[in-house]
Structures are given as C-alpha cells and as structure tokens.
Design a protein around this motif. Sequence first.
Motif, PDB file in Angstrom:
ATOM      1  N   MET A   1      12.615   4.061  34.086  1.00 50.63           N
ATOM      2  CA  MET A   1      12.395   5.328  34.789  1.00 50.63           C
ATOM      3  C   MET A   1      12.944   6.460  33.945  1.00 50.63           C
ATOM      4  SD  MET A   1      13.723   6.522  38.541  1.00 50.63           S
ATOM      5  CE  MET A   1      13.366   8.170  39.137  1.00 50.63           C
ATOM      6  N   SER A   2      12.101   7.416  33.579  1.00 49.72           N
ATOM      7  CA  SER A   2      12.531   8.522  32.724  1.00 49.72           C
ATOM      8  C   SER A   2      13.192   9.599  33.559  1.00 49.72           C
ATOM      9  CB  SER A   2      11.318   9.109  31.982  1.00 49.72           C
ATOM     10  OG  SER A   2      10.367   9.590  32.910  1.00 49.72           O
ATOM     11  N   LEU A   3      14.219  10.221  32.998  1.00 48.33           N
ATOM     12  CA  LEU A   3      14.935  11.286  33.680  1.00 48.33           C
ATOM     13  C   LEU A   3      14.228  12.610  33.445  1.00 48.33           C
ATOM     14  CD1 LEU A   3      18.618  10.327  32.824  1.00 48.33           C
ATOM     15  CD2 LEU A   3      17.390   9.884  34.942  1.00 48.33           C
ATOM     16  N   SER A   4      14.347  13.504  34.419  1.00 45.54           N
ATOM     17  CA  SER A   4      13.761  14.829  34.278  1.00 45.54           C
ATOM     18  C   SER A   4      14.638  15.683  33.386  1.00 45.54           C
ATOM     19  CB  SER A   4      13.614  15.491  35.656  1.00 45.54           C
ATOM     20  OG  SER A   4      14.898  15.694  36.241  1.00 45.54           O
ATOM     21  N   ILE A   5      14.090  16.817  32.991  1.00 45.04           N
ATOM     22  CA  ILE A   5      14.841  17.737  32.131  1.00 45.04           C
ATOM     23  C   ILE A   5      16.097  18.220  32.841  1.00 45.04           C
ATOM     24  CG2 ILE A   5      14.745  19.997  31.025  1.00 45.04           C
ATOM     25  CD1 ILE A   5      11.874  19.511  30.381  1.00 45.04           C
ATOM     26  N   ARG A   6      15.995  18.423  34.169  1.00 46.91           N
ATOM     27  CA  ARG A   6      17.160  18.913  34.911  1.00 46.91           C
ATOM     28  C   ARG A   6      18.333  17.952  34.783  1.00 46.91           C
ATOM     29  NH1 ARG A   6      16.521  20.100  41.222  1.00 46.91           N
ATOM     30  NH2 ARG A   6      14.982  21.534  40.349  1.00 46.91           N
ATOM     31  N   TRP A   7      18.081  16.660  35.004  1.00 50.36           N
ATOM     32  CA  TRP A   7      19.185  15.700  34.946  1.00 50.36           C
ATOM     33  C   TRP A   7      19.650  15.459  33.520  1.00 50.36           C
ATOM     34  CZ3 TRP A   7      21.778  15.188  39.083  1.00 50.36           C
ATOM     35  CH2 TRP A   7      21.151  15.305  40.327  1.00 50.36           C
ATOM     36  N   LYS A   8      18.746  15.552  32.567  1.00 49.55           N
ATOM     37  CA  LYS A   8      19.185  15.467  31.174  1.00 49.55           C
ATOM     38  C   LYS A   8      20.089  16.644  30.828  1.00 49.55           C
ATOM     39  CE  LYS A   8      15.183  12.911  29.426  1.00 49.55           C
ATOM     40  NZ  LYS A   8      13.993  12.958  28.537  1.00 49.55           N
ATOM     41  N   LEU A   9      19.749  17.831  31.335  1.00 49.36           N
ATOM     42  CA  LEU A   9      20.567  19.009  31.079  1.00 49.36           C
ATOM     43  C   LEU A   9      21.932  18.870  31.739  1.00 49.36           C
ATOM     44  CD1 LEU A   9      20.314  21.745  29.644  1.00 49.36           C
ATOM     45  CD2 LEU A   9      19.605  22.727  31.814  1.00 49.36           C
ATOM     46  N   ILE A  10      21.942  18.370  32.990  1.00 46.11           N
ATOM     47  CA  ILE A  10      23.216  18.169  33.672  1.00 46.11           C
ATOM     48  C   ILE A  10      24.070  17.164  32.911  1.00 46.11           C
ATOM     49  CG2 ILE A  10      24.267  17.257  35.776  1.00 46.11           C
ATOM     50  CD1 ILE A  10      21.895  18.400  37.320  1.00 46.11           C
ATOM     51  N   GLY A  11      23.450  16.071  32.489  1.00 52.14           N
ATOM     52  CA  GLY A  11      24.197  15.067  31.728  1.00 52.14           C
ATOM     53  C   GLY A  11      24.766  15.624  30.441  1.00 52.14           C
ATOM     54  N   SER A  12      23.980  16.464  29.758  1.00 48.69           N
ATOM     55  CA  SER A  12      24.478  17.051  28.512  1.00 48.69           C
ATOM     56  C   SER A  12      25.632  17.995  28.783  1.00 48.69           C
ATOM     57  CB  SER A  12      23.340  17.774  27.799  1.00 48.69           C
ATOM     58  OG  SER A  12      22.869  18.859  28.574  1.00 48.69           O
ATOM     59  N   TYR A  13      25.544  18.791  29.871  1.00 54.54           N
ATOM     60  CA  TYR A  13      26.641  19.694  30.216  1.00 54.54           C
ATOM     61  C   TYR A  13      27.911  18.911  30.551  1.00 54.54           C
ATOM     62  CZ  TYR A  13      23.708  23.870  30.363  1.00 54.54           C
ATOM     63  OH  TYR A  13      22.911  24.922  30.035  1.00 54.54           O
ATOM     64  N   VAL A  14      27.761  17.860  31.374  1.00 51.47           N
ATOM     65  CA  VAL A  14      28.933  17.052  31.742  1.00 51.47           C
ATOM     66  C   VAL A  14      29.528  16.388  30.506  1.00 51.47           C
ATOM     67  CG1 VAL A  14      29.672  15.019  33.018  1.00 51.47           C
ATOM     68  CG2 VAL A  14      28.166  16.684  34.108  1.00 51.47           C
ATOM     69  N   GLY A  15      28.672  15.811  29.671  1.00 52.98           N
ATOM     70  CA  GLY A  15      29.181  15.179  28.459  1.00 52.98           C
ATOM     71  C   GLY A  15      29.889  16.161  27.548  1.00 52.98           C
ATOM     72  N   LEU A  16      29.294  17.366  27.401  1.00 51.50           N
ATOM     73  CA  LEU A  16      29.923  18.377  26.550  1.00 51.50           C
ATOM     74  C   LEU A  16      31.261  18.822  27.114  1.00 51.50           C
ATOM     75  CD1 LEU A  16      29.686  20.232  24.096  1.00 51.50           C
ATOM     76  CD2 LEU A  16      28.468  21.873  25.544  1.00 51.50           C
ATOM     77  N   ALA A  17      31.305  19.039  28.455  1.00 53.63           N
ATOM     78  CA  ALA A  17      32.570  19.456  29.067  1.00 53.63           C
ATOM     79  C   ALA A  17      33.650  18.398  28.883  1.00 53.63           C
ATOM     80  CB  ALA A  17      32.351  19.748  30.548  1.00 53.63           C
ATOM     81  N   LEU A  18      33.293  17.123  29.136  1.00 51.36           N
ATOM     82  CA  LEU A  18      34.277  16.053  28.958  1.00 51.36           C
ATOM     83  C   LEU A  18      34.715  15.925  27.509  1.00 51.36           C
ATOM     84  CD1 LEU A  18      32.792  13.286  31.297  1.00 51.36           C
ATOM     85  CD2 LEU A  18      34.742  14.792  31.733  1.00 51.36           C
ATOM     86  N   LEU A  19      33.768  16.071  26.587  1.00 50.28           N
ATOM     87  CA  LEU A  19      34.115  15.974  25.170  1.00 50.28           C
ATOM     88  C   LEU A  19      35.068  17.088  24.761  1.00 50.28           C
ATOM     89  CD1 LEU A  19      33.682  14.678  22.397  1.00 50.28           C
ATOM     90  CD2 LEU A  19      31.699  16.163  22.089  1.00 50.28           C
ATOM     91  N   VAL A  20      34.778  18.322  25.208  1.00 57.62           N
ATOM     92  CA  VAL A  20      35.646  19.456  24.850  1.00 57.62           C
ATOM     93  C   VAL A  20      37.036  19.272  25.437  1.00 57.62           C
ATOM     94  CG1 VAL A  20      35.988  21.925  25.183  1.00 57.62           C
ATOM     95  CG2 VAL A  20      33.744  21.070  24.530  1.00 57.62           C
ATOM     96  N   ILE A  21      37.087  18.871  26.725  1.00 54.11           N
ATOM     97  CA  ILE A  21      38.393  18.693  27.360  1.00 54.11           C
ATOM     98  C   ILE A  21      39.155  17.549  26.710  1.00 54.11           C
ATOM     99  CG2 ILE A  21      39.508  18.022  29.515  1.00 54.11           C
ATOM    100  CD1 ILE A  21      37.406  19.610  30.988  1.00 54.11           C
ATOM    101  N   ALA A  22      38.453  16.459  26.366  1.00 57.13           N
ATOM    102  CA  ALA A  22      39.126  15.332  25.709  1.00 57.13           C
ATOM    103  C   ALA A  22      39.688  15.743  24.351  1.00 57.13           C
ATOM    104  CB  ALA A  22      38.160  14.168  25.561  1.00 57.13           C
ATOM    105  N   VAL A  23      38.891  16.476  23.581  1.00 57.71           N
ATOM    106  CA  VAL A  23      39.366  16.917  22.266  1.00 57.71           C
ATOM    107  C   VAL A  23      40.548  17.855  22.419  1.00 57.71           C
ATOM    108  CG1 VAL A  23      38.726  18.241  20.222  1.00 57.71           C
ATOM    109  CG2 VAL A  23      37.143  16.559  21.144  1.00 57.71           C
ATOM    110  N   LEU A  24      40.421  18.832  23.352  1.00 58.46           N
ATOM    111  CA  LEU A  24      41.533  19.767  23.559  1.00 58.46           C
ATOM    112  C   LEU A  24      42.767  19.041  24.071  1.00 58.46           C
ATOM    113  CD1 LEU A  24      39.721  22.854  25.141  1.00 58.46           C
ATOM    114  CD2 LEU A  24      40.572  22.601  22.810  1.00 58.46           C
ATOM    115  N   GLY A  25      42.566  18.074  24.994  1.00 52.96           N
ATOM    116  CA  GLY A  25      43.708  17.334  25.516  1.00 52.96           C
ATOM    117  C   GLY A  25      44.417  16.534  24.436  1.00 52.96           C
ATOM    118  N   LEU A  26      43.632  15.817  23.621  1.00 53.87           N
ATOM    119  CA  LEU A  26      44.247  15.050  22.541  1.00 53.87           C
ATOM    120  C   LEU A  26      44.950  15.954  21.542  1.00 53.87           C
ATOM    121  CD1 LEU A  26      41.444  12.402  21.890  1.00 53.87           C
ATOM    122  CD2 LEU A  26      43.637  12.050  23.054  1.00 53.87           C
TER     123      LEU A  26
END
Length: 538
Positions: A1-26
């Motif tokens: 089942m392919s994801l829509s652009i909306r959910w891909k965008l949400i996933g990218s935002y969540v991943g980016l936020a977690l990545l930034v916070i993880a890098v800043l936290g470390l």
Amino acid sequence: MSLSIRWKLIGSYVGLALLVIAVLGLLLAAILNRSFEISEQQALEQNATVVARQASLLWQQQPDLSRLRALLENYGALSQARLTILDRYQRPLIDVRPTDRYWASVGSDDEANARLYYYYVAELQSGPPILRFSPQHPGESAGVWVYVRHSPLVSGFFFLEDSAAPAPQAGTGAATSSPSPAVSPLEVTVPIPGPQGPLGYVRISEMASYRPQILANVRQAFLLASLVAVALAVGVGLTMGRRLSAPLRVLTTTAERMAEGDLTARAPVRQSDEIGTLAVRFNEMAARLQESFQALAADRDQLRRFVADVSHELRTPIAALSTFIELLRTADDDPAARAEFLAESAAQVDRLDRLTVNLLELSRLDAGLLPMNLAPEDVADLLQRTRGRWAPRAAQRQVVLQLALPGEPLRVRCDRLRLEQVLDNLVGNAVKFVGQGGTVTIGAAACGAPTGTVTGTDSAAGVVEFWVQDNGPGIAPEDLPHIFERFYRGRHAGQSDGSGLGLAIVRAILAAHGSSIEAQSEPGQGSKFTFSLPTAEA
C-alpha cells in the motif's frame, strides 16, 4: 500500500525533527559532560593543593596523624570526596571516605572543650565563627550541634528533623532517605611541600559528582522536547500536506474528466509556486490537446468530404465511359458514331488521368513529400514563358493576354517547375472564364511589404508581388471564400470540365514556398489573384 504525499511529508517532518533533536541532544550532552569533567578536574586539583599546604603545617618531623585525620574529615565533609594521605613512597597513611551524614556546629575560638579537629582548625584559621564537622555524635562538647545531611541535588547541606534520629544535647535531628550523588571517576594526587622535597602526597578521589544527574535531567528534557517536536511536526505536516495535496487532487480530478472525454476541463490556478506553474502547464497541454482533437475532427470531416467528392468526380467519367462502351457495341454499322464515341471515351480517360494526377500531387503536397528545388529565377523570364505557353489558347478564344513586366531586373528564390504550375493554373482559369474579347494581365513588381504571408524570410529583404488579373464576370461573393477548397465549383462550374483541384494545388504549392495567395473579385469587374515571393540575391 503506497503512502500519500501528505503522510510522506508528515513522516519526513517527524524524522527531521527527531534527527535534529537527537543531534542537538547528543552534542549538548557531550559539551556538558566535557565541561563538568574539566570543572571537576580543576576542583580536585585546587582542593588537593589547599589540603596539601595545610597538611604540610601538621607534618614537621613526623606526621600528626590525628590532626591530619581531622583535617581530611573536615575537607572530606566539605568537598564530599575521598581523601588519602600518602607517605613519600606513596604508601597510604590515612584514608577518609566521604559520607553524607555529619554533625555540624558553629563555635568560637575560646571554646575550651572543643574536639581535636576544632583545635587544629583554629590553629590554621583565624577568627570565629568556625564551622566544625564530625561524623560521630559530639557527645558532651560545648556548643549547639545540628545533624545535617548532604543534599543530592545541590552542592550543599540541609537540616533534618526526625524523632528516630540520634538526639544531641542541644536540638534533635535525624536523617531521611535520599538518593546519594554519583562518584566521579577522576583522581588527583599532589605532593605535600616540605623544605627538602615532598613530605608525602594528598590524593583526592571519588568526589561526589552531579554530572550523571544533570545529564539525566537534560536527557529527560530532550525527550519531552522530542515529544513536543513530534506533535508540532505532525501538525505542521498535516497543514502543509493538505495545502500541497489539495491542488494535486484538483489536477487529478481534472485529468479524470479529460480522460472521460471532457476536453474543456481546466485546472484552477490559485498559487504562484511550482504547483501553480504545473497547473498552468497542465492547462496549456489540455488546450493543445483540445486543439489537436478539434483538428483531427476537422481533418476527419474533411477526409469524409474529400472521399465523397472524389467518388462523385470519379463516378461521372466512369459512368460516361460505361455509356460509350454500350453505345459502341450497338454502333457497328455507323463508323461516324463509333468515331465520336471513341473520341468522347478518350476525353473521359484524359479527365480521369488528370484527376488522379492532381489528387496524387495534392496529397504529396499536403504530406510534405513533394520536395521544393529552390533556386534563384528571373521574374521577367518566368512571366514571358508563361505568356508564350498560353498565347495560342488565348488567341483561339479571342482573349488579349498582356504582360506587366517589372521596371528593373528581379530574381526570386523558388522551384521554377512548381511556380510555372501556379502561373499556368491561374492564367488557364482566367483565359477559360474571361470570355471572348476579354483581357488577362500577367504581372510582377518589387514590393516592400509582402502580400499574404511569407515565412522564413529576412524582414529587411524585399519581396516580389505576382498577380494575374482579368476583366471577366468575376466571382460571386458567396463563392469567393471557398474557391481554394478541393472540388469546389462556383456558379460557372457547368461551363468548365476542370477537376476543381487547380486552386487547391496553387495554394498548397505556395504554402510549400512559405507564402499564401489572395483573391479579389467584383461581380462584373473581373478578378485578381496575388501572391508574393522573397527576392533572391543577384
């Protein structure tokens, strides 16, 4: 089942936020850890240096172990660290481990019953009050003693009060359970200065460290920040996804309408970004597609008319030939009739031949399969040769054929054979329809602006205008817009045996030269056909 652009965008935002916070936290944890480590190292070195200087005062010929122990207990209480006195061979003499429970008192120098560590503190420091520490109950000593405990959250002490605590003479207090601070792995050893070199060494280790607790608090804060960032990323992703996917859904709906046959469907353009540009290009594509289908429909209708016209044109000579053949079968005893029927049959065969040749040539011109051999040609020579070919026919019909030559030598770039075919068709029609006693004029002249349309030429280059004019009956206004159509015949069609393709061929040849033709006519005044060609370099 392919994801829509909306959910891909949400996933990218969540991943980016977690990545930034993880890098800043470390990064922050590493910076804080290194900063705490440097601070602890500096504190150990400074404390060890102070303890070594004071220990040197209690180390004359032999070390005063009792006072040295009192010194270590007091500094151990203050610094919450393990202090060890080593001899010059670095063998342990006194080892005091830190504890988080002490009895403390503030006294003066004149207290006679102070404990041993108070005397030694008094000898090393001047002026009351002096804070005294004891890991044991002070007993009957003078002064007010309070039971205190080291705080695990801040670098300091807090007072305790509980009936279960050992009761001092002046005041009560007891310890309550509290987490103990962590122990730093750092260790510092400094020499005890003496007149002839080190008397011994002071080692400080196992200092209470709040680094792990602070780092744990930082990690918890970043964990909470991660949850908040994920929530914000989901909200922003939903909003942006809706804004991005809404116009795409509109484009999809429009495309589906076009797929169902509605070629008038267009996508609304509400944005000026890439999606708006996509909608504009989609609408342009849809417009071109609609034009293409309209052109195909027009070509289909034209092809149907063409087939019908060809069928009609072929039916007439074929029917005539059939009739003549039947008549020939019954005219065996009449040589004159047979000769007449044979002549008429030959004429119909010639008509069929002309019709097929013209159709073939017109189809090649339309398809671009008939190459144009362009070369510079003299205008006067073209006109004179055309008049020479048609002069006998004009004389036979008692038509005056005139020339209007240019006043200067002119050359045009053209396919001579095809241009002569154009002139022959125009002059032939004029001679045919002008009537007895009429005049036909063939002419050309230099002209600054082209007649009709001339493409692929330099705007600075001149053109030569050709015309064929007669003073015949003219063309009816209702026929004039259609005279260049295939098989079209005007009101004088009954007087001609032509195929109705001559002017269509003329227009196709001139179109292959990048030009067009215009017709002007007034009933009773005659007609004039005009076209232009670019001049050629001499």
